[in-house]
Design a protein around this motif. Structure first.
Motif, PDB file in Angstrom:
ATOM      1  N   ARG A   1       4.794  16.270  -1.583  1.00 41.40           N
ATOM      2  CA  ARG A   1       4.045  15.070  -1.961  1.00 41.40           C
ATOM      3  C   ARG A   1       4.281  13.927  -0.974  1.00 41.40           C
ATOM      4  NH1 ARG A   1       5.804  14.211  -7.906  1.00 41.40           N
ATOM      5  NH2 ARG A   1       7.296  15.883  -7.503  1.00 41.40           N
ATOM      6  N   ALA A   2       5.502  13.834  -0.436  1.00 41.22           N
ATOM      7  CA  ALA A   2       5.777  12.810   0.579  1.00 41.22           C
ATOM      8  C   ALA A   2       4.964  13.076   1.839  1.00 41.22           C
ATOM      9  CB  ALA A   2       7.265  12.779   0.905  1.00 41.22           C
ATOM     10  N   ALA A   3       4.862  14.352   2.216  1.00 44.65           N
ATOM     11  CA  ALA A   3       4.072  14.706   3.399  1.00 44.65           C
ATOM     12  C   ALA A   3       2.599  14.395   3.184  1.00 44.65           C
ATOM     13  CB  ALA A   3       4.264  16.184   3.717  1.00 44.65           C
ATOM     14  N   ILE A   4       2.111  14.615   1.969  1.00 38.89           N
ATOM     15  CA  ILE A   4       0.716  14.293   1.660  1.00 38.89           C
ATOM     16  C   ILE A   4       0.494  12.787   1.732  1.00 38.89           C
ATOM     17  CG2 ILE A   4      -0.992  14.273  -0.204  1.00 38.89           C
ATOM     18  CD1 ILE A   4       0.150  17.036  -1.043  1.00 38.89           C
TER      19      ILE A   4
ATOM     20  N   LEU B   1       1.511  21.174 -11.105  1.00 37.93           N
ATOM     21  CA  LEU B   1       1.537  20.188 -10.037  1.00 37.93           C
ATOM     22  C   LEU B   1       0.504  20.529  -8.969  1.00 37.93           C
ATOM     23  CD1 LEU B   1       2.711  17.662  -8.844  1.00 37.93           C
ATOM     24  CD2 LEU B   1       4.596  19.002  -7.899  1.00 37.93           C
ATOM     25  N   ALA B   2       0.267  21.823  -8.742  1.00 36.37           N
ATOM     26  CA  ALA B   2      -0.752  22.225  -7.770  1.00 36.37           C
ATOM     27  C   ALA B   2      -2.111  21.671  -8.160  1.00 36.37           C
ATOM     28  CB  ALA B   2      -0.801  23.745  -7.661  1.00 36.37           C
ATOM     29  N   ARG B   3      -2.457  21.770  -9.431  1.00 37.98           N
ATOM     30  CA  ARG B   3      -3.738  21.224  -9.902  1.00 37.98           C
ATOM     31  C   ARG B   3      -3.772  19.712  -9.726  1.00 37.98           C
ATOM     32  NH1 ARG B   3      -2.802  25.063 -13.965  1.00 37.98           N
ATOM     33  NH2 ARG B   3      -1.993  23.453 -15.365  1.00 37.98           N
ATOM     34  N   ARG B   4      -2.641  19.064  -9.985  1.00 40.47           N
ATOM     35  CA  ARG B   4      -2.578  17.611  -9.824  1.00 40.47           C
ATOM     36  C   ARG B   4      -2.799  17.216  -8.368  1.00 40.47           C
ATOM     37  NH1 ARG B   4       2.785  13.929 -11.179  1.00 40.47           N
ATOM     38  NH2 ARG B   4       2.035  11.976 -10.239  1.00 40.47           N
ATOM     39  N   LEU B   5      -2.166  17.939  -7.453  1.00 38.11           N
ATOM     40  CA  LEU B   5      -2.327  17.631  -6.031  1.00 38.11           C
ATOM     41  C   LEU B   5      -3.761  17.870  -5.585  1.00 38.11           C
ATOM     42  CD1 LEU B   5       0.965  19.088  -4.504  1.00 38.11           C
ATOM     43  CD2 LEU B   5       0.396  16.686  -4.929  1.00 38.11           C
ATOM     44  N   LEU B   6      -4.373  18.964  -6.068  1.00 37.43           N
ATOM     45  CA  LEU B   6      -5.766  19.228  -5.695  1.00 37.43           C
ATOM     46  C   LEU B   6      -6.685  18.131  -6.213  1.00 37.43           C
ATOM     47  CD1 LEU B   6      -7.204  21.502  -4.089  1.00 37.43           C
ATOM     48  CD2 LEU B   6      -4.807  21.902  -4.571  1.00 37.43           C
ATOM     49  N   ARG B   7      -6.410  17.636  -7.411  1.00 39.24           N
ATOM     50  CA  ARG B   7      -7.229  16.527  -7.931  1.00 39.24           C
ATOM     51  C   ARG B   7      -7.047  15.283  -7.067  1.00 39.24           C
ATOM     52  NH1 ARG B   7      -5.798  18.714 -13.064  1.00 39.24           N
ATOM     53  NH2 ARG B   7      -4.032  17.275 -13.243  1.00 39.24           N
TER      54      ARG B   7
ATOM     55  N   GLU C   1       0.831  -1.208   0.000  1.00 41.70           N
ATOM     56  CA  GLU C   1       0.000   0.000   0.000  1.00 41.70           C
ATOM     57  C   GLU C   1       0.867   1.261   0.000  1.00 41.70           C
ATOM     58  OE1 GLU C   1      -3.804   1.884   2.445  1.00 41.70           O
ATOM     59  OE2 GLU C   1      -2.816   0.072   3.170  1.00 41.70           O
ATOM     60  N   VAL C   2       1.962   1.242   0.759  1.00 40.68           N
ATOM     61  CA  VAL C   2       2.869   2.399   0.779  1.00 40.68           C
ATOM     62  C   VAL C   2       3.476   2.611  -0.601  1.00 40.68           C
ATOM     63  CG1 VAL C   2       5.016   3.331   1.728  1.00 40.68           C
ATOM     64  CG2 VAL C   2       3.372   2.204   3.239  1.00 40.68           C
ATOM     65  N   ARG C   3       3.919   1.539  -1.234  1.00 43.58           N
ATOM     66  CA  ARG C   3       4.508   1.659  -2.572  1.00 43.58           C
ATOM     67  C   ARG C   3       3.485   2.175  -3.575  1.00 43.58           C
ATOM     68  NH1 ARG C   3       7.273  -3.239  -0.995  1.00 43.58           N
ATOM     69  NH2 ARG C   3       5.620  -4.485  -1.965  1.00 43.58           N
ATOM     70  N   GLU C   4       2.265   1.681  -3.483  1.00 41.68           N
ATOM     71  CA  GLU C   4       1.212   2.122  -4.407  1.00 41.68           C
ATOM     72  C   GLU C   4       0.915   3.609  -4.216  1.00 41.68           C
ATOM     73  OE1 GLU C   4      -3.483   1.145  -5.533  1.00 41.68           O
ATOM     74  OE2 GLU C   4      -2.480   0.063  -3.907  1.00 41.68           O
ATOM     75  N   LEU C   5       0.846   4.048  -2.964  1.00 42.14           N
ATOM     76  CA  LEU C   5       0.554   5.448  -2.685  1.00 42.14           C
ATOM     77  C   LEU C   5       1.688   6.352  -3.170  1.00 42.14           C
ATOM     78  CD1 LEU C   5      -1.311   7.556  -1.476  1.00 42.14           C
ATOM     79  CD2 LEU C   5      -0.356   7.044   0.784  1.00 42.14           C
ATOM     80  N   LEU C   6       2.935   5.916  -2.982  1.00 42.85           N
ATOM     81  CA  LEU C   6       4.064   6.704  -3.468  1.00 42.85           C
ATOM     82  C   LEU C   6       4.033   6.821  -4.988  1.00 42.85           C
ATOM     83  CD1 LEU C   6       6.903   5.449  -1.104  1.00 42.85           C
ATOM     84  CD2 LEU C   6       6.051   7.784  -1.290  1.00 42.85           C
ATOM     85  N   GLY C   7       3.624   5.766  -5.650  1.00 42.71           N
ATOM     86  CA  GLY C   7       3.464   5.854  -7.093  1.00 42.71           C
ATOM     87  C   GLY C   7       2.354   6.811  -7.484  1.00 42.71           C
ATOM     88  N   TRP C   8       1.276   6.828  -6.695  1.00 42.15           N
ATOM     89  CA  TRP C   8       0.125   7.686  -6.965  1.00 42.15           C
ATOM     90  C   TRP C   8       0.497   9.168  -6.891  1.00 42.15           C
ATOM     91  CZ3 TRP C   8      -4.473   9.019  -3.416  1.00 42.15           C
ATOM     92  CH2 TRP C   8      -5.578   9.435  -4.176  1.00 42.15           C
ATOM     93  N   VAL C   9       1.396   9.513  -5.954  1.00 45.64           N
ATOM     94  CA  VAL C   9       1.797  10.918  -5.820  1.00 45.64           C
ATOM     95  C   VAL C   9       3.073  11.226  -6.618  1.00 45.64           C
ATOM     96  CG1 VAL C   9       0.711  11.153  -3.558  1.00 45.64           C
ATOM     97  CG2 VAL C   9       3.129  10.514  -3.672  1.00 45.64           C
ATOM     98  N   GLY C  10       3.504  10.284  -7.448  1.00 42.96           N
ATOM     99  CA  GLY C  10       4.638  10.542  -8.323  1.00 42.96           C
ATOM    100  C   GLY C  10       5.999  10.396  -7.686  1.00 42.96           C
TER     101      GLY C  10
END
Length: 219
Positions: free
Chosen positions: A145-148, A172-178, A117-126
């Protein structure tokens, strides 16, 4: 889930930083918190994260009056809240993967139960290619992104974010908001503190506006 009623807060004998703040965070809601610098946004988030106590007024969280809670009960409630701090608060001696996994390790979970799950989430946030890198090597946006990801890994019922797009470019801001919008769709209530009006205008969400310590709500 959360209710503030006539909440006020002052530091020491100084003037009130927040005055008569009344609002709620319903289940499955998405809201922005905005206002000029020094308006009290970070202070309000600290109250929501139970790292500050109000000078007056009532805060109810998950049907509990927070003023009546002991340290263990406060800690239990905090585990239901994710927070992204403006200064990231990553631990420099831990890799990106270890920083994101830290909340689960603190809860006593075995790595085998969360590694995928950690690996998947790290991939999700790039950050899939940076999971074994230490924070000093990361850029400001990568640290953000790591903090998120760390705030999301425990699947919080409420996510609080303090200027989560302040260190990234507009794309990237738009990507994070999405990313936050997608999290909201899974059932998490999201409150994002930001001063970026142009970014907020791209999303249909309730706005809580702090001005001179008072809160106005715009649906």
């Amino acid at each position: 889930m959360v209710r503030f009623e006539n909440v006020g807060l002052r530091y020491g004998m100084g003037p009130e930083v927040l005055r008569d703040v009344t609002f709620g965070i319903p289940q499955h809601s998405f809201q922005f918190l905005t206002g000029p610098s020094g308006a009290g946004k970070t202070t309000l988030l600290r109250l929501l994260f139970l790292s500050l106590k109000p000078t007056r007024g009532l805060i109810t969280m998950f049907d509990r009056d927070v003023a009546s809670l002991g340290p263990d009960q406060v800690a239990a409630l905090r585990r239901r809240i994710g927070i992204v701090f403006q200064d990231f608060r990553l631990l420099d001696h831990l890799t990106t993967y270890e920083n994101v996994a830290l909340p689960l390790r603190v809860q006593g979970m075995e790595e085998a139960s969360y590694a995928a799950e950690v690996r998947e989430l790290l991939g999700w946030v790039g950050l899939g290619e940076h999971m074994h890198v230490l924070p000093p090597v990361l850029s400001g946006g990568e640290k953000q992104r790591a903090a998120i990801a760390r705030a999301l890994i425990s699947r919080p019922e409420i996510l609080l974010a303090d200027e989560p797009t302040g260190n990234v470019d507009p794309r990237l801001a738009r990507r994070l908001l999405r990313l936050f919008v997608e999290l909201h769709k899974t059932g998490t209530s999201v409150l994002i503190a930001t001063h970026d009006i142009a970014l907020m205008d791209q999303f249909d969400a309730r706005r809580l506006v702090l001005q001179d310590g008072r809160l106005r709500i715009y649906e």
